[in-house]
Design an enzyme around this catalytic site. Sequence first.
Site, PDB file in Angstrom:
ATOM      1  N   CYS A  99     110.193  26.798  81.701  1.00  0.00           N
ATOM      2  CA  CYS A  99     108.734  26.774  81.840  1.00  0.00           C
ATOM      3  C   CYS A  99     108.132  27.827  80.920  1.00  0.00           C
ATOM      4  CB  CYS A  99     108.337  27.038  83.289  1.00  0.00           C
ATOM      5  SG  CYS A  99     106.545  27.071  83.536  1.00  0.00           S
ATOM      6  N   CYS A 103     100.483  26.161  80.604  1.00  0.00           N
ATOM      7  CA  CYS A 103      99.833  24.877  80.859  1.00  0.00           C
ATOM      8  C   CYS A 103      98.773  24.971  81.956  1.00  0.00           C
ATOM      9  CB  CYS A 103     100.870  23.833  81.249  1.00  0.00           C
ATOM     10  SG  CYS A 103     102.199  23.639  80.047  1.00  0.00           S
ATOM     11  N   THR A 190     103.177  30.645  88.706  1.00  0.00           N
ATOM     12  CA  THR A 190     104.082  30.626  87.567  1.00  0.00           C
ATOM     13  C   THR A 190     103.492  31.427  86.412  1.00  0.00           C
ATOM     14  OG1 THR A 190     104.892  28.454  88.206  1.00  0.00           O
ATOM     15  CG2 THR A 190     105.280  29.126  85.933  1.00  0.00           C
ATOM     16  N   GLU A 256     107.934  33.153  89.008  1.00  0.00           N
ATOM     17  CA  GLU A 256     106.852  32.821  89.931  1.00  0.00           C
ATOM     18  C   GLU A 256     106.575  34.038  90.823  1.00  0.00           C
ATOM     19  OE1 GLU A 256     109.814  30.980  89.921  1.00  0.00           O
ATOM     20  OE2 GLU A 256     108.990  29.753  88.299  1.00  0.00           O
ATOM     21  N   HIS A 291      96.910  18.525  85.086  1.00  0.00           N
ATOM     22  CA  HIS A 291      98.227  19.143  85.236  1.00  0.00           C
ATOM     23  C   HIS A 291      99.317  18.086  85.440  1.00  0.00           C
ATOM     24  CE1 HIS A 291     100.393  22.788  85.199  1.00  0.00           C
ATOM     25  NE2 HIS A 291     100.831  22.727  86.451  1.00  0.00           N
ATOM     26  N   TYR A 295     102.968  17.314  82.914  1.00  0.00           N
ATOM     27  CA  TYR A 295     104.382  17.131  83.251  1.00  0.00           C
ATOM     28  C   TYR A 295     105.035  16.035  82.410  1.00  0.00           C
ATOM     29  CZ  TYR A 295     104.189  20.288  87.247  1.00  0.00           C
ATOM     30  OH  TYR A 295     104.079  21.403  88.034  1.00  0.00           O
ATOM     31  N   CYS A 298     106.029  18.734  79.247  1.00  0.00           N
ATOM     32  CA  CYS A 298     106.921  19.888  79.411  1.00  0.00           C
ATOM     33  C   CYS A 298     108.268  19.497  79.999  1.00  0.00           C
ATOM     34  CB  CYS A 298     106.253  20.963  80.249  1.00  0.00           C
ATOM     35  SG  CYS A 298     105.861  20.502  81.953  1.00  0.00           S
ATOM     36  N   GLU A 446     109.867  22.183  90.990  1.00  0.00           N
ATOM     37  CA  GLU A 446     108.501  22.103  90.491  1.00  0.00           C
ATOM     38  C   GLU A 446     108.140  20.670  90.114  1.00  0.00           C
ATOM     39  OE1 GLU A 446     106.290  25.109  87.736  1.00  0.00           O
ATOM     40  OE2 GLU A 446     107.005  23.479  86.468  1.00  0.00           O
TER      41      GLU A 446
END
Length: 482
Positions: A99, A103, A190, A256, A291, A295, A298, A446
Amino acid sequence: MALMTGEEYVESMRKMKLNVYMFGEKIENPVDDPILRPSLNSVKATYDLAQMPEYEDLMTVTLEDGRKINRFANIHRSTDDLMKKVKMQRLCGQKTASCFQRCVGMDAFNAEWSTTYEIDKKYGTHYHENFKKYLRMVQDEDLTVDGAMTDPKGDRGLAPHEQPDLDMYLRVVERREDGIVVRGAKAHQTGIINSQEVIVMPTVAMGPDDKDYAVSFAVPTDADGIVMIIGRQSCDTRKLEGSQIDVGNSQFGGVEALVVFDDVFVPNDRIFMDGEYEFAGVLVERFAGYHRQSYGGCKVGVGDVLIGATALAADYNGVPKASHIKDKLIEMTHLNETLYCCGIACSAEGTPTESGNYIIDLLLANVCKQNVTRYPYEIARLAEDIAGGLMVTAPSEKDLKDPVVGGYVDKYLKGVEGVSTENRLRILRLIENITLGTAAVGYRTESLHGAGSPQAQRIMISRQSNMGRKKELAKAIANIKD
């Protein structure tokens, strides 16, 4: 100000006075902490890539006024912007296999842009101007901004104002002439320890009794009253052992934190919502849509690395030509590219908002994320299948290099001729890292719960499905007259 280099970003974080706790101790220097540094490196990569000419089109945007900014600070003005966002995220996933943490801030920017515009239109407030001024600062200083939405929630059967402990959702506890004071917490944050700023948003749709919880604002991450408590990750303390092989991905990672806002002051010009409860759900829905689109980029980039590592494991095990191995690698690729298709599709079908920025097709964005709740798990399962049991039973790097038992490890764990035992173990540990270790936070769990759990997407798919229109199409074909 010009775009920051990666090293300039690192030094900017070194100047921050963050209040970070981990393993019951305050971390005075998060930048150089061995557990936390890989996560900083992942954000640094987004700055490094923006400096490379070959990635300029994806990583940067030149605005109409001539300013060149990092795409992570961009307001999407076209479907091309939306698609390049997904392509950029895939690239960053490929380069870090983890990660890269920017984002959420980017998705918050775009949700805030249109929502603040609509609040101002209804109430004559100045939130949109506040936000534009704030965004200009972020762009010009090339900052990393965390997006904070998820409240602890307490008893999830109760509304925010009904909680026995009223701080289970972040709220305004005092209003002053010059700003507001907020109290509460945001969970699963995150990358916040690697961000200079944080944008806070409400986490659910709200009613009139929840006005104090309908708040959105931005503050520096080292503001007085902010406390960050680092979450545990599987295999995290391997980073303290001095081993490069055993951690799987020694350079990059994610992190996180539970972030507490203990009576934090927010000045007026950094407030983007304060009490306009009917817009809380609007902001949540738009942020979630952006968001969920993310995904499709990423996770696909990390999937590319995992598929490549799995193919190498097959090579090193001596079975690349086995038909079932080839078929499993094809299936992994098929699933990964399906996720990417959804990310691109919801972008290509994007439309302009009244405020001027573009929003993705919400139905397709939710379909994208619904697939992400499933496909990475199957990709990971197939990776473990092909890699074999040695992925989780191999001795440590210290054993491999030990003068007494190292020879045995090297001799008996060797695969095909021409590939060292060390390299075989390196690739197996990388697979372990992504599927079971520290990177599994971002790639597996996640994928399930990030941007809303699976049921949240199913609710949105139901809302966006336009079932009435579909029924009318069927009636027309069947020649049914009401």
